[in-house]
Every structure is written in structure tokens, then in C-alpha cells.
Design a protein around this motif. Structure first.
Motif, PDB file in Angstrom:
ATOM      1  N   ARG A 169       0.826  -1.206   0.000  1.00  0.00           N
ATOM      2  CA  ARG A 169       0.000   0.000   0.000  1.00  0.00           C
ATOM      3  C   ARG A 169       0.859   1.254   0.000  1.00  0.00           C
ATOM      4  O   ARG A 169       0.582   2.212  -0.738  1.00  0.00           O
ATOM      5  CB  ARG A 169      -0.932  -0.007   1.219  1.00  0.00           C
ATOM      6  CG  ARG A 169      -2.008  -1.076   1.187  1.00  0.00           C
ATOM      7  CD  ARG A 169      -2.662  -1.230   2.538  1.00  0.00           C
ATOM      8  NE  ARG A 169      -1.719  -1.763   3.526  1.00  0.00           N
ATOM      9  CZ  ARG A 169      -2.007  -1.926   4.813  1.00  0.00           C
ATOM     10  NH1 ARG A 169      -3.213  -1.612   5.264  1.00  0.00           N
ATOM     11  NH2 ARG A 169      -1.108  -2.422   5.652  1.00  0.00           N
ATOM     12  N   TRP A 173       1.088   4.194  -2.907  1.00  0.00           N
ATOM     13  CA  TRP A 173       0.896   5.623  -2.630  1.00  0.00           C
ATOM     14  C   TRP A 173       2.089   6.438  -3.111  1.00  0.00           C
ATOM     15  O   TRP A 173       1.934   7.517  -3.683  1.00  0.00           O
ATOM     16  CB  TRP A 173       0.667   5.840  -1.145  1.00  0.00           C
ATOM     17  CG  TRP A 173      -0.679   5.403  -0.645  1.00  0.00           C
ATOM     18  CD1 TRP A 173      -1.877   5.517  -1.295  1.00  0.00           C
ATOM     19  CD2 TRP A 173      -0.953   4.770   0.611  1.00  0.00           C
ATOM     20  NE1 TRP A 173      -2.883   5.015  -0.518  1.00  0.00           N
ATOM     21  CE2 TRP A 173      -2.361   4.541   0.653  1.00  0.00           C
ATOM     22  CE3 TRP A 173      -0.183   4.378   1.696  1.00  0.00           C
ATOM     23  CZ2 TRP A 173      -2.980   3.936   1.760  1.00  0.00           C
ATOM     24  CZ3 TRP A 173      -0.795   3.795   2.786  1.00  0.00           C
ATOM     25  CH2 TRP A 173      -2.177   3.568   2.816  1.00  0.00           C
ATOM     26  N   GLN A 183      -9.457   9.000   2.868  1.00  0.00           N
ATOM     27  CA  GLN A 183      -9.315   7.588   3.235  1.00  0.00           C
ATOM     28  C   GLN A 183      -7.867   7.137   3.099  1.00  0.00           C
ATOM     29  O   GLN A 183      -7.341   6.422   3.963  1.00  0.00           O
ATOM     30  CB  GLN A 183     -10.222   6.721   2.365  1.00  0.00           C
ATOM     31  CG  GLN A 183     -10.279   5.261   2.803  1.00  0.00           C
ATOM     32  CD  GLN A 183     -10.885   5.108   4.180  1.00  0.00           C
ATOM     33  OE1 GLN A 183     -11.994   5.566   4.419  1.00  0.00           O
ATOM     34  NE2 GLN A 183     -10.172   4.460   5.089  1.00  0.00           N
ATOM     35  N   ASP A 184      -7.195   7.540   2.001  1.00  0.00           N
ATOM     36  CA  ASP A 184      -5.768   7.218   1.839  1.00  0.00           C
ATOM     37  C   ASP A 184      -4.974   7.697   3.052  1.00  0.00           C
ATOM     38  O   ASP A 184      -4.152   6.964   3.614  1.00  0.00           O
ATOM     39  CB  ASP A 184      -5.202   7.894   0.588  1.00  0.00           C
ATOM     40  CG  ASP A 184      -5.748   7.323  -0.704  1.00  0.00           C
ATOM     41  OD1 ASP A 184      -6.107   6.134  -0.728  1.00  0.00           O
ATOM     42  OD2 ASP A 184      -5.816   8.082  -1.688  1.00  0.00           O
ATOM     43  N   LYS A 185      -5.223   8.937   3.421  1.00  0.00           N
ATOM     44  CA  LYS A 185      -4.444   9.553   4.490  1.00  0.00           C
ATOM     45  C   LYS A 185      -4.646   8.828   5.818  1.00  0.00           C
ATOM     46  O   LYS A 185      -3.666   8.505   6.523  1.00  0.00           O
ATOM     47  CB  LYS A 185      -4.839  11.024   4.619  1.00  0.00           C
ATOM     48  CG  LYS A 185      -4.010  11.809   5.615  1.00  0.00           C
ATOM     49  CD  LYS A 185      -4.482  13.258   5.676  1.00  0.00           C
ATOM     50  CE  LYS A 185      -5.860  13.349   6.299  1.00  0.00           C
ATOM     51  NZ  LYS A 185      -6.319  14.747   6.441  1.00  0.00           N
ATOM     52  N   HIS A 186      -5.889   8.537   6.161  1.00  0.00           N
ATOM     53  CA  HIS A 186      -6.139   7.864   7.432  1.00  0.00           C
ATOM     54  C   HIS A 186      -5.667   6.414   7.397  1.00  0.00           C
ATOM     55  O   HIS A 186      -5.223   5.882   8.427  1.00  0.00           O
ATOM     56  CB  HIS A 186      -7.620   7.964   7.794  1.00  0.00           C
ATOM     57  CG  HIS A 186      -8.037   9.342   8.198  1.00  0.00           C
ATOM     58  ND1 HIS A 186      -7.648   9.928   9.392  1.00  0.00           N
ATOM     59  CD2 HIS A 186      -8.769  10.285   7.556  1.00  0.00           C
ATOM     60  CE1 HIS A 186      -8.129  11.143   9.475  1.00  0.00           C
ATOM     61  NE2 HIS A 186      -8.814  11.397   8.370  1.00  0.00           N
ATOM     62  N   ASP A 187      -5.725   5.791   6.242  1.00  0.00           N
ATOM     63  CA  ASP A 187      -5.182   4.433   6.130  1.00  0.00           C
ATOM     64  C   ASP A 187      -3.678   4.431   6.400  1.00  0.00           C
ATOM     65  O   ASP A 187      -3.161   3.528   7.074  1.00  0.00           O
ATOM     66  CB  ASP A 187      -5.459   3.861   4.736  1.00  0.00           C
ATOM     67  CG  ASP A 187      -6.916   3.441   4.550  1.00  0.00           C
ATOM     68  OD1 ASP A 187      -7.659   3.383   5.563  1.00  0.00           O
ATOM     69  OD2 ASP A 187      -7.310   3.195   3.392  1.00  0.00           O
ATOM     70  N   LEU A 188      -2.969   5.420   5.870  1.00  0.00           N
ATOM     71  CA  LEU A 188      -1.535   5.508   6.105  1.00  0.00           C
ATOM     72  C   LEU A 188      -1.237   5.766   7.577  1.00  0.00           C
ATOM     73  O   LEU A 188      -0.379   5.097   8.179  1.00  0.00           O
ATOM     74  CB  LEU A 188      -0.915   6.616   5.252  1.00  0.00           C
ATOM     75  CG  LEU A 188       0.556   6.945   5.551  1.00  0.00           C
ATOM     76  CD1 LEU A 188       1.455   5.737   5.282  1.00  0.00           C
ATOM     77  CD2 LEU A 188       1.024   8.153   4.741  1.00  0.00           C
ATOM     78  N   ASP A 190      -3.101   5.143  10.148  1.00  0.00           N
ATOM     79  CA  ASP A 190      -3.456   3.952  10.933  1.00  0.00           C
ATOM     80  C   ASP A 190      -2.387   2.868  10.784  1.00  0.00           C
ATOM     81  O   ASP A 190      -2.039   2.195  11.764  1.00  0.00           O
ATOM     82  CB  ASP A 190      -4.806   3.400  10.472  1.00  0.00           C
ATOM     83  CG  ASP A 190      -5.971   4.305  10.833  1.00  0.00           C
ATOM     84  OD1 ASP A 190      -5.795   5.213  11.673  1.00  0.00           O
ATOM     85  OD2 ASP A 190      -7.068   4.113  10.258  1.00  0.00           O
ATOM     86  N   LEU A 191      -1.885   2.693   9.575  1.00  0.00           N
ATOM     87  CA  LEU A 191      -0.818   1.716   9.338  1.00  0.00           C
ATOM     88  C   LEU A 191       0.417   2.068  10.164  1.00  0.00           C
ATOM     89  O   LEU A 191       1.040   1.190  10.777  1.00  0.00           O
ATOM     90  CB  LEU A 191      -0.473   1.682   7.850  1.00  0.00           C
ATOM     91  CG  LEU A 191       0.721   0.820   7.420  1.00  0.00           C
ATOM     92  CD1 LEU A 191       0.422  -0.650   7.656  1.00  0.00           C
ATOM     93  CD2 LEU A 191       1.051   1.067   5.948  1.00  0.00           C
TER      94      LEU A 191
END
Length: 258
Positions: A169, A173, A183-188, A190-191
Motif C-alpha cells: 500500500r 501511494w 481515506q488514503d491519508k487515514h489508512d496511512l 493507521d498503518l
């Protein structure tokens, strides 16, 4: 060819430290450097040491840094201002918060950390060379919501080390490089939070397996000459600006040593 000399018994000593950026109890750190260096440097170092167990290494860590790792693990870590700003939807940021994003998130060694993120260089050129100085209102107004969101995302991509960049992921990006969603930003983010939560456990695994020896330095890694007398900084740089109020506590040096 010269004959080889006698064998050398070599131990690598790695020292990592950060100060306590949270001077007020129960409040978050004022600066993000422990979190960001853990994402990049400390995490990568732990990974390398784990992959080479036959290399004899000692990892020296400040107690306050271990406490920070433990807070990531048990979920008690409070966000720093950079993380709080990154979590916000840029459409909801005030004008001053936008100025903070443009100041803080372009404060990155771009030639090293963002060499494969051309959008960072594009946004930096649009902002201009203001550095830590206040970015003028007219410059802040140049940046739209999409620009600010990309900057929130790109700053945290830049601080991903090789372990995190190995995640497909993160690689996707970085390859895309722009036009990120909330969503991309929060996924990163959170990861990255999950990665940080495992930092203390990975250290324990290295030590318990005998791959590294852990040693612990004084609680706050004081720079002892400065602790004795902050004026000692002028021995290195006579022009360095120091706090107006003097600081000299040699008794604290003795306490730290003990």
C-alpha cells in the motif's frame, strides 16, 4: 598479498535517544521527532539487527525513549501537533492551521527523504523559501484543499522507512505521488500507528532471543555540559542564541550519573 592480522573481537554499539517532548504530564509531545524517527530510523535498525543475529550488537536506548515505545504499545501515547494536523480534513482547517501545515510539513530534508516524491518539491517551490519563518497570508492563500491534503500525506510518506515502504500500500501511494483522498491519508496514519505499537515488542524479541544486548542510558539523556551550565554552548558557537534565563544545575548531573 599481506597476511591477515589477528582476529578482532568486534561489538557494534548502537545508541538511540530522544528527549522528552511532553514537559507537561498527561499532555501530548510538543514535537513529532520520536514518532517520526521510530517510523524510519529506529524501526529499520531493529529490522536489520533481527535479520543478522550473528552480528554481535548492543543497542543502547534512553529510558524515556523506551517509555514512549511502551506508550505506543499500550495505546496511551497522545498525538503530537503534527499528527493532530494530519488527521484533520484540510477543508476544516482554519487559516492559521493551514499556515502551520505549510510550515511544518515542508520542513523535511527533501533531497534525502523526498527524492522520489516530486509533488513535495512542487509544493515547496510554490510556497517559497520561508523555512521556519511565518508564511505570508498571500502564500497560504495559494494552496487549495487538495494541495494541503497531499502535503499531509506526503510528509508522512517521506518519513516511512524501508520496512514500511515494503508494504504494497505504501509503495502504491508513493508511486501515485498525488491526488490522495481522506481515506488514503487515514489508512496511512493507521498503518503507521500499528507499526509503532509493535516497536517495544520487537525490541523485547531481539533481546530475549539473544540477537542483541540492550543497555539503558540515563532517563532523559542529558547533555551534561549544558546541564552543568547552559552557557557552555558558547564554547562551540559564540553566536548561538541562548535562553534569557540562565540554567545551571550540576547537581542534576550527579543524579543522572547515579
Amino acid at each position: 598479498m599481506a597476511k591477515p592480522g589477528p582476529a578482532v573481537q568486534l561489538v557494534l554499539l548502537w545508541h538511540v535517544h530522544q528527549p522528552d517532548y511532553a514537559p507537561v504530564p498527561d499532555e501530548g509531545p510538543l514535537l513529532p521527532w520520536t514518532r517520526l524517527h521510530a517510523l524510519r530510523n529506529y524501526g529499520d535498525l531493529i529490522d536489520v539487527l533481527g535479520r543478522h543475529p550473528s552480528v554481535r550488537s548492543t543497542l543502547d536506548v534512553d529510558a524515556v525513549l523506551l517509555e514512549r515505545f511502551a506508550s505506543y504499545e499500550d495505546g496511551t501515547a497522545r498525538p503530537d501537533p503534527f499528527l493532530r494536523a494530519a488527521r484533520r480534513d484540510p477543508a476544516d482547517l482554519s487559516f492559521e492551521e493551514r499556515r502551520f501545515v505549510l510550515t511544518a510539513f515542508l520542513d523535511v530534508p527533501r533531497t534525502m527523504l523526498a527524492r522520489n516524491l516530486p509533488r513535495v518539491h512542487e509544493l515547496a517551490a510554490r510556497r517559497g523559501q520561508y523555512g521556519a519563518n511565518v508564511v505570508p497570508d498571500s502564500v497560504v492563500a495559494r494552496f487549495g484543499v487538495d494541495d494541503l491534503r497531499d502535503l499531509q500525506m506526503l510528509f508522512h510518506l517521506a518519513w516511512c522507512g524501508s520496512v514500511l515502504r515494503g508494504d504494497e500500500r505504501v509503495g502504491a501511494w508513493i508511486e501515485r505521488g498525488r491526488s490522495f483522498s481522506e481515506q488514503d491519508k487515514h489508512d496511512l496514519l493507521d498503518l503507521q500507528a500499528v507499526y509503532l505499537s509493535g516497536m517495544a515488542g520487537r525490541l523485547r524479541e531481539l533481546a530475549s532471543a539473544g540477537h542483541v544486548e540492550l543497555s539503558v542510558g540515563p532517563q532523559f539523556h542529558p547533555v551534561m555540559p549544558l546541564l552543568c551550565d547552559v552557557e557552555s554552548a558558547h564554547e562551540t558557537d559564540p553566536n548561538l542564541r541562548l535562553p534569557a534565563r540562565g540554567f545551571a544545575y550540576p547537581e542534576d548531573v550527579r543524579t543522572q550519573l547515579e
